[in-house]
Write a protein that holds these residues in place. Structure first.
Motif, PDB file in Angstrom:
ATOM      1  N   ALA A 254      84.234   7.507 137.134  1.00 16.54           N
ATOM      2  CA  ALA A 254      85.124   8.522 137.697  1.00 16.54           C
ATOM      3  C   ALA A 254      85.387   8.263 139.174  1.00 16.54           C
ATOM      4  CB  ALA A 254      84.511   9.913 137.500  1.00 16.54           C
ATOM      5  N   THR A 255      84.354   7.881 139.905  1.00 14.79           N
ATOM      6  CA  THR A 255      84.507   7.593 141.338  1.00 14.79           C
ATOM      7  C   THR A 255      85.459   6.429 141.568  1.00 14.79           C
ATOM      8  OG1 THR A 255      82.285   8.423 141.835  1.00 14.79           O
ATOM      9  CG2 THR A 255      83.275   6.917 143.431  1.00 14.79           C
ATOM     10  N   GLU A 256      85.322   5.371 140.766  1.00  7.76           N
ATOM     11  CA  GLU A 256      86.183   4.193 140.944  1.00  7.76           C
ATOM     12  C   GLU A 256      87.622   4.468 140.535  1.00  7.76           C
ATOM     13  OE1 GLU A 256      84.830   0.441 139.621  1.00  7.76           O
ATOM     14  OE2 GLU A 256      82.810   0.680 140.445  1.00  7.76           O
ATOM     15  N   VAL A 257      87.818   5.252 139.494  1.00  2.98           N
ATOM     16  CA  VAL A 257      89.185   5.586 139.085  1.00  2.98           C
ATOM     17  C   VAL A 257      89.856   6.429 140.158  1.00  2.98           C
ATOM     18  CG1 VAL A 257      90.567   6.914 137.438  1.00  2.98           C
ATOM     19  CG2 VAL A 257      88.784   5.375 136.608  1.00  2.98           C
ATOM     20  N   ARG A 258      89.169   7.451 140.643  1.00  2.00           N
ATOM     21  CA  ARG A 258      89.751   8.329 141.658  1.00  2.00           C
ATOM     22  C   ARG A 258      89.986   7.595 142.979  1.00  2.00           C
ATOM     23  NH1 ARG A 258      85.772  12.421 139.354  1.00  2.00           N
ATOM     24  NH2 ARG A 258      87.071  13.673 137.943  1.00  2.00           N
ATOM     25  N   GLY A 259      89.147   6.570 143.240  1.00  2.00           N
ATOM     26  CA  GLY A 259      89.297   5.825 144.480  1.00  2.00           C
ATOM     27  C   GLY A 259      90.212   4.613 144.370  1.00  2.00           C
TER      28      GLY A 259
END
Length: 277
Positions: A254-259
């Motif tokens: 989730a962190t990598e997708v949002r970033g």
């Protein structure tokens, strides 16, 4: 070797022959990818109606249907090459009559290709078990705590503390064995009683919350893999704790997708340019 050059899977007769010998290793399996991982290590895979609670979020197994069991039975059978596979008959599909039990058992065997069925009950189901086995349906019995009877049994609890309870479980186990079951699950039963029953029966006992003296053991795979953090029954040992690992992996995703970090270029398909001549 089979005609296709593959080793034959274990049969219900092979499981029965393990009585008093090497312990029978059994786990639940509900899906193709998990069954593929379990198969090399297990003698018996049980497509249990526990899937109602494990996969569908039900509070008990009572709401599980025959169609649900067959769908998951088919999924497991698509990948198994070693273990004997047994599918539970769910609540309401065999208690009405031995003829009803036969119709539904035959349907499960024909449509999934599994090796046998499991049903809960002792003395009251002995006639049905004998009827099925006499007609070519291998039956895996289940006595002691019976989850399908949770509404009349006063909840999930260990049994055999009183002599009345213990005597009933003894009679049930003996009736199931005498009726022709190839093995029997002994669940939620005090240890000395489960040990006594194992010594008395000529068929393997498969314990869950019972005794190390049983001829084999079964656990719900999701329990022993640590996929639930809200409740751990006393009889469950967690051989892994996968729940936090999955949570951490999803958090990282989730962190990598949002970033905007995933997907990277290495995870995409680029246009192939024609080679220069």
């Amino acid at each position: 070797m089979s005609t296709h050059g593959r080793p034959k899977r274990l049969t219900t007769a092979a499981i029965r022959s393990m009585k008093g010998g090497e312990r029978v290793v059994c786990l639940t399996a509900y899906t193709t990818p998990v069954a593929r991982l379990l198969d090399p290590h297990c003698d018996l895979l049980l497509v249990g109606d526990s899937l109602g609670m494990v996969l569908y979020g039900m509070e008990t197994t009572v709401g599980v249907t025959l169609d649900m069991m067959m769908a998951h039975g088919k999924a497991v059978m698509r990948c198994v090459s070693h273990a004997c596979v047994i599918v539970d008959l769910p609540f309401g599909t065999y208690q009405e009559s031995k003829e009803q039990a036969l119709r539904n058992a035959v349907r499960v065997l024909q449509e999934t290709g599994c090796d046998g069925i499991k049903l809960e009950g002792g003395e009251e189901m002995a006639e049905t078990i004998a009827f099925l086995t006499a007609r070519g349906v291998p039956v895996f019995g289940h006595v002691g705590l019976m989850p399908q009877l949770v509404n009349t049994a006063g909840g999930f609890r260990s049994l055999g503390h009183s002599e009345t309870e213990a005597a009933k479980i003894r009679r049930d186990a003996s009736a199931v064995a005498d009726a022709g079951a190839f093995a029997v699950v002994v669940e939620g039963t005090v240890e000395p009683l489960a040990r006594e029953i194992t010594a008395a029966l000529a068929i393997p006992t498969i314990g869950i919350g019972a005794s190390p003296a049983c001829d084999g053991q079964v656990l719900v795979s999701d329990d022993m893999l640590g996929l639930f953090n809200d409740f751990q029954p006393r009889f469950v040992k967690r051989f892994a704790d996968l729940s936090p690992l999955i949570s951490q992996a999803v958090e990282s995703y989730a962190t990598e997708v949002r970033g905007g970090l995933f997907p990277g270029q290495e995870h995409t398909f680029q246009v192939k340019r024609p080679a220069k001549t």
